[in-house]
Write an enzyme that holds these catalytic residues in place. Structure first.
Site, PDB file in Angstrom:
ATOM      1  N   ASP A 272       6.288  -4.394   3.547  1.00  0.00           N
ATOM      2  CA  ASP A 272       6.441  -4.680   2.112  1.00  0.00           C
ATOM      3  C   ASP A 272       7.755  -5.392   1.788  1.00  0.00           C
ATOM      4  OD1 ASP A 272       4.095  -3.206   1.859  1.00  0.00           O
ATOM      5  OD2 ASP A 272       5.153  -1.353   1.367  1.00  0.00           O
TER       6      ASP A 272
ATOM      7  N   GLY B  34       3.906  13.125   7.759  1.00  0.00           N
ATOM      8  CA  GLY B  34       4.756  14.084   8.460  1.00  0.00           C
ATOM      9  C   GLY B  34       6.058  14.354   7.720  1.00  0.00           C
TER      10      GLY B  34
ATOM     11  N   GLY C  95       3.861   4.466   8.086  1.00  0.00           N
ATOM     12  CA  GLY C  95       2.812   3.569   8.570  1.00  0.00           C
ATOM     13  C   GLY C  95       3.340   2.628   9.639  1.00  0.00           C
TER      14      GLY C  95
HETATM   15  O1  F6P Z   1       4.082   0.422   2.977  1.00  0.00           O
HETATM   16  C1  F6P Z   1       3.192  -0.324   3.742  1.00  0.00           C
HETATM   17  C2  F6P Z   1       1.798  -0.246   3.178  1.00  0.00           C
HETATM   18  O2  F6P Z   1       0.960  -1.058   3.969  1.00  0.00           O
HETATM   19  C3  F6P Z   1       1.682  -0.602   1.700  1.00  0.00           C
HETATM   20  O3  F6P Z   1       1.729  -1.990   1.479  1.00  0.00           O
HETATM   21  C4  F6P Z   1       0.386   0.050   1.335  1.00  0.00           C
HETATM   22  O4  F6P Z   1       0.327   0.361  -0.039  1.00  0.00           O
HETATM   23  C5  F6P Z   1       0.418   1.308   2.168  1.00  0.00           C
HETATM   24  O5  F6P Z   1       1.305   1.077   3.249  1.00  0.00           O
HETATM   25  C6  F6P Z   1      -0.917   1.711   2.707  1.00  0.00           C
HETATM   26  O6  F6P Z   1      -0.795   2.911   3.363  1.00  0.00           O
HETATM   27  P1  F6P Z   1      -1.926   3.537   4.284  1.00  0.00           P
HETATM   28  O7  F6P Z   1      -1.859   2.850   5.611  1.00  0.00           O
HETATM   29  O8  F6P Z   1      -1.608   4.957   4.348  1.00  0.00           O
HETATM   30  O9  F6P Z   1      -3.238   3.245   3.604  1.00  0.00           O
END
Ligand code: F6P
Length: 356
Positions: A136, A71, A5
């Site tokens: 995080d 990926g 992400g």
């Molecule tokens: O790891 C970063 C994070 O924002 C987490 O806090 C959250 O659980 C996750 O990614 C959300 O992922 P996505 O953007 O795939 O919904």
């Protein structure tokens, strides 16, 4: 390449890498788009990056290289005309593409998943160094990762705004924040925003105790309350909650505990409760000066690691120093210590963690 992400500060890393590589070593830098997928799909061309191109990136959130958090060259999803999907090991193709592109060193900015894949590619001959990335703040080896400070700012500003409306309406406001299986965002935001209750994955909570605390703390002078709950928090003996199911290579997505908690508090106490799930706002926006500074230090240090050919190493912040650490260590998750100083300090302020 940016994997997983996005996080505020990724573009500042890209900028620092390009400028340091050019200024210190005269290297030419290209960006691989869409994470590891960009190495497997020849139709995804690499982007030529030069200092003039990256100069304005310091303040920009997201990543100009695109983010794909599914990926994985070891399980690359191949879609067939009939709609079926098969997962194929194309890791060797990824390593060969790096060679074909004449890439001498790959710098990947990513979280635990990205680093785990990088390690496996290194075993196949890829030359990779890492930059830890996550809002995080849960990656072992680095005291802080960039993006965390920006997420805390966004979450604290939101909590400050909830506070004024909570006060006006004499309400309990529940705010759910991100963080996966660690409570760093909830803990820091909760303390910085003056929360009355902070619920984190590391400390399973009891709804009755949360309610008792909320009832005991209410006085005519302070007839409202703020509750910060991490998306990964769960009741004692209970399960974490998900709002999107797992599909293909994507794990289920945490979320929803704020709503069920808010409902339980309303039912048990009769208080007027409202819930905010802050969600992806925490990942967006321009990085704070702290995150620009850290991302820039990381990007520059990663180039020097590559120059020393320290494949399999990742840059990290320990104390005030930028150091390098094995990626293998970085894939371990750093969690809040339930009996550590930070939690104890919050307890001493009268904040409840729902366990006592
Ligand atoms: O790891 C970063 C994070 O924002 C987490 O806090 C959250 O659980 C996750 O990614 C959300 O992922 P996505 O953007 O795939 O919904």
């Amino acid at each position: 390449m940016t994997g997983g992400g996005d996080a505020p500060g990724l573009n500042a890393v890209i900028r620092a890498v390009v400028m340091t590589a050019q200024n210190c070593y005269g290297w030419q830098v290209v960006g691989i788009r869409q994470g590891y997928d960009g190495l497997l799909t020849p139709e995804t061309p690499v982007v030529s990056l030069d200092p003039a191109h990256v100069q304005p990136l310091l303040t920009r959130g997201g990543t100009i290289l695109g983010a794909v958090n599914r990926g994985n060259p070891f399980m690359h999803a191949v879609k067939y005309a009939d709609g079926t999907v098969q997962y194929v090991d194309m890791a060797q193709n990824a390593v060969e593409r790096l060679e074909a592109l004449d890439i001498n060193a790959l710098i990947v900015a990513g979280g635990d998943g990205t680093m785990a894949i990088a390690q496996r590619l290194i075993a196949l001959g890829a030359r990779i160094v890492g930059v830890p990335k996550t809002i995080d703040n849960d990656l072992a080896q680095t005291d802080v990762s960039f993006g965390f400070d920006t997420a805390i700012l966004t979450a604290t500003e939101a909590l400050d705004k909830l506070q004024t409306t909570a006060e006006s309406h004499h309400r309990v406001m529940v705010m759910e924040v991100m963080g996966r299986n660690s409570g760093w965002i909830a803990l820091k935001t909760g303390v910085a925003g003056g929360a009355d209750v902070i619920l984190i994955p590391e400390i399973p909570f009891d709804v009755e105790r949360v309610c008792l605390h909320l009832m005991e703390m209410r006085t005519p002078e302070r007839n409202h309350a703020l509750v910060v709950v991490a998306e990964g928090a769960a009741v004692v003996g209970g399960q974490q909650q998900y709002y999107i199911k797992a599909s293909g290579l994507m794990d289920a997505r945490l979320g929803g505990i704020g709503y069920s908690l808010g409902n339980s508090i309303a039912e048990r106490t009769g208080f007027d409760v409202r819930v905010l799930r802050l969600g992806h706002l925490q990942r967006g926006g321009s990085p704070t000066p702290h995150d620009r500074w850290l991302a820039t230090r990381f990007g520059a240090a990663a180039v020097h690691l590559a120059a020393r050919q320290q494949w399999g190493q990742m840059v990290a912040l320990q104390g005030n120093d930028i150091v390098s650490a094995p990626m293998a260590e970085a894939v371990k998750i750093k969690r809040v210590d339930p009996s550590g100083e930070m939690v104890q300090m919050a307890r001493d302020l009268g904040i409840s963690f729902g366990d006592a």
